[in-house]
Write an enzyme that holds these catalytic residues in place. Structure first.
Site, short mmCIF file in Angstrom:
data_model
loop_
_atom_site.label_atom_id
_atom_site.label_comp_id
_atom_site.label_asym_id
_atom_site.label_seq_id
_atom_site.Cartn_x
_atom_site.Cartn_y
_atom_site.Cartn_z
N ASN A 188 -6.66 -65.45 58.29
CA ASN A 188 -7.62 -66.03 57.35
C ASN A 188 -7.79 -67.50 57.73
O ASN A 188 -6.83 -68.25 57.72
CB ASN A 188 -7.06 -65.89 55.93
CG ASN A 188 -7.77 -66.76 54.91
OD1 ASN A 188 -7.17 -67.15 53.91
ND2 ASN A 188 -9.02 -67.08 55.12
N GLY A 189 -9.01 -67.87 58.10
CA GLY A 189 -9.23 -69.26 58.46
C GLY A 189 -10.04 -69.36 59.73
O GLY A 189 -10.80 -68.46 60.07
N TYR A 214 -13.85 -72.78 43.50
CA TYR A 214 -14.66 -71.57 43.58
C TYR A 214 -13.99 -70.37 44.24
O TYR A 214 -14.06 -69.26 43.73
CB TYR A 214 -15.96 -71.89 44.33
CG TYR A 214 -16.84 -70.70 44.56
CD1 TYR A 214 -17.46 -70.05 43.49
CD2 TYR A 214 -17.05 -70.20 45.85
CE1 TYR A 214 -18.27 -68.93 43.72
CE2 TYR A 214 -17.86 -69.10 46.07
CZ TYR A 214 -18.46 -68.46 45.00
OH TYR A 214 -19.25 -67.37 45.21
N CYS A 248 -11.85 -64.72 54.41
CA CYS A 248 -11.00 -63.54 54.54
C CYS A 248 -9.88 -63.57 53.52
O CYS A 248 -9.54 -64.62 52.98
CB CYS A 248 -10.33 -63.49 55.91
SG CYS A 248 -11.45 -63.50 57.30
N GLY A 251 -13.81 -61.49 50.85
CA GLY A 251 -14.51 -60.91 51.99
C GLY A 251 -14.96 -59.50 51.67
O GLY A 251 -14.13 -58.67 51.32
#
Ligand code: SF4
Length: 490
Positions: A127-128, A267, A22, A48
């Site tokens: 996020n996570g 990445y 996210c 996302g």
């Protein structure tokens, strides 16, 4: 017509990558804040692509929210929709499902989530991953909570609802003390923008300034797009509460040594972002330099697997003295396909997205640099394309160590037995991929590229590297309860 329960078909090229979960973005103190949020989410789209949502607050109309499947540019650019999100305070979220209804996001799982408390409303984007969410959810349901979604993030709202504190930030602190895992949160009340980073700082969160306003973002590249100045990272374990009066900082967790995600450098983050005070692009070039030192090979060309292998390939070429070439060209306009492809098109696989530059490749010994090998399916296809184009030799150099363990911190990883490197050693993988040689950068080499000149200190690692090492900095409680076995300490 697109099936709404299956909004996107990941292209084979994307399906063989770990996926960041996210991106979050928030703005306070700027008129039409939701427009800035839409732009920020657009810059975070790589984190996302399945769905996105924006919430705003306006004195006259209260909280307003819009959540949609698909790309930000296809939804949050429409004037009629953006006009429904007035106000100078707004947060947003882009999502790739890691929990909730995995792979086929349901609208009820699209964030931000919203809770109405006696002291006012609160919207949360996250996020996570909460690693004790299953246990928490069970406990909360037994105590009467009614969940609206399958997302672990909703636990935070229910924990806040049960707190006896009199302000929303205090209730959030209570909730945060109950959750385990890796997360960055952007939340808003009627008058406050709130940002939180987990105690280890696994997931990133940046603080920026634009005119008289403040901005929170997963990455600095999204600050750039709106012309905001990058001030600093929200610190691991820090909660910032931002109002018209400025930024207040709190540390609700026990202080501990940070362990940010090292894969962000490899990445996930965009190469034009700054992370941990370092240019992501330059770190990736340094990984290529380390790879060239650790795994030299006689060859004629160094070619990146576009786009994520490009900086490491440049670093490898510079260090090795072997010419860099765009031996593979990416079709920039494929994106993810919205159509259900026919069997014939599906069989074209990687060729839809990548094409070999035959004139360059013929009769050459080629070093292909990629960022990672997950299942290995794409690597095999790329190797076949290079050989079909007449290459004499193909050597893979990978800018991360072998991915042997799943991530439980908000990154979509296949189960352990689907990870090529969990079942095979390097020589077996080379044989499986059918290449002349295959080498991965070492964990020490990766740490050196990320600024740890002495490599990885096993007693105090500076990063989370669990997907390579199996050393999980946060106990994945739910997974252990489901039978996942932690690696024995070495
Ligand atoms: S396990 Fe890997 S991908 Fe997940 S947070 Fe740690 S380093 Fe990042």
């Amino acid at each position: 017509m697109r099936n709404p329960s299956k909004p996107f078909l990941a292209h084979p090229l994307d399906a063989d990558k770990l996926k960041e979960e996210c991106g979050v973005f928030g703005v306070i103190g700027l008129e039409e804040a939701a427009n800035f949020v839409a732009l920020g989410l657009h810059a975070l789209q790589h984190r996302g692509q399945e769905a996105g949502g924006i919430v705003s607050y306006h004195e006259g109309s209260g909280f307003n929210s819009q959540r949609r499947f698909g790309y930000v540019r296809d939804n949050f650019t429409k004037q009629s929709l953006m006009e429904t999100l007035p106000g100078a305070l707004s947060i947003g979220h882009v999502r790739y499902s890691t929990s909730g209804s995995k792979g086929a996001t349901a609208m009820r799982d699209v964030q931000p989530f919203f809770g109405e408390f006696s002291m006012g409303g609160c919207a949360i984007a996250h996020n996570g991953n909460i690693t004790n969410a299953v246990a928490l959810r069970r406990e909360l349901i037994e105590r009467g909570s009614i969940f609206q979604s399958g997302s672990d993030s909703e636990c935070i709202i229910h924990l806040m609802a049960r707190s006896i504190q009199s302000t929303i930030p205090e209730r959030m602190k209570d909730a945060l003390r109950r959750i385990e895992g890796a997360f960055s949160i952007v939340a808003m009340t009627r008058s406050k923008l709130i940002g939180v980073r987990d105690a280890l700082g696994v997931r990133p969160l940046m603080l920026g300034r634009l005119g008289g306003g403040w901005v929170l973002s997963s990455e600095t590249c999204a600050l750039d797009i709106i012309g905001a100045e990058f001030l600093r990272e929200v610190e691991p374990g820090e909660m910032v509460v931002i109002t018209g009066g400025g930024v207040e900082s709190f540390f609700p967790f026990e202080r501990t040594r940070p362990r940010p995600c090292i894969f962000e450098h490899v990445y996930f983050s965009r190469p034009d972002s700054i992370l941990g005070g370092r240019s992501v692009y330059e770190t990736r070039q340094r990984i290529g330099v380390e790879l060239a030192r650790e795994a030299p090979v006689a060859a004629d060309l160094v070619c990146p697997v576009p786009d994520s292998g490009t900086p490491a390939a440049i670093g490898y070429a510079r260090e090795s003295g072997i010419p860099y070439a765009m031996g593979i060209v990416r079709n920039q306009y494929m994106g993810r396909t919205f159509i259900e492809p026919t069997e014939q098109i599906r069989n074209m696989g990687v060729r839809l997205k990548l094409n070999v530059n035959r004139a360059l490749i013929r009769d050459k010994r080629v070093i292909l640099v990629d960022d990672s090998v997950v299942r290995g399916t794409t690597s095999r296809k790329i190797k076949e394309m290079i050989l079909d184009a007449g290459a004499r030799e193909v050597h893979f150099r990978i800018a991360s160590p072998p991915t042997r363990w799943p991530c439980f911190y908000g990154v979509d990883t296949p189960e352990r037995d689907k990870l090529l490197a969990s079942a095979m050693d390097e020589e077996e993988m080379r044989d499986h991929l059918g290449v002349d040689s295959l080498r991965f950068v070492s964990l020490d080499g990766l740490y050196r590229a990320c600024g740890e000149e002495a490599g990885r200190d096993g007693s105090r690692p500076a990063y989370c590297d669990a997907c390579f090492s199996g050393a999980y900095p946060v106990r994945p409680s739910d997974m252990i309860a489901q039978g996942f076995e932690l690696k024995a300490a070495e």
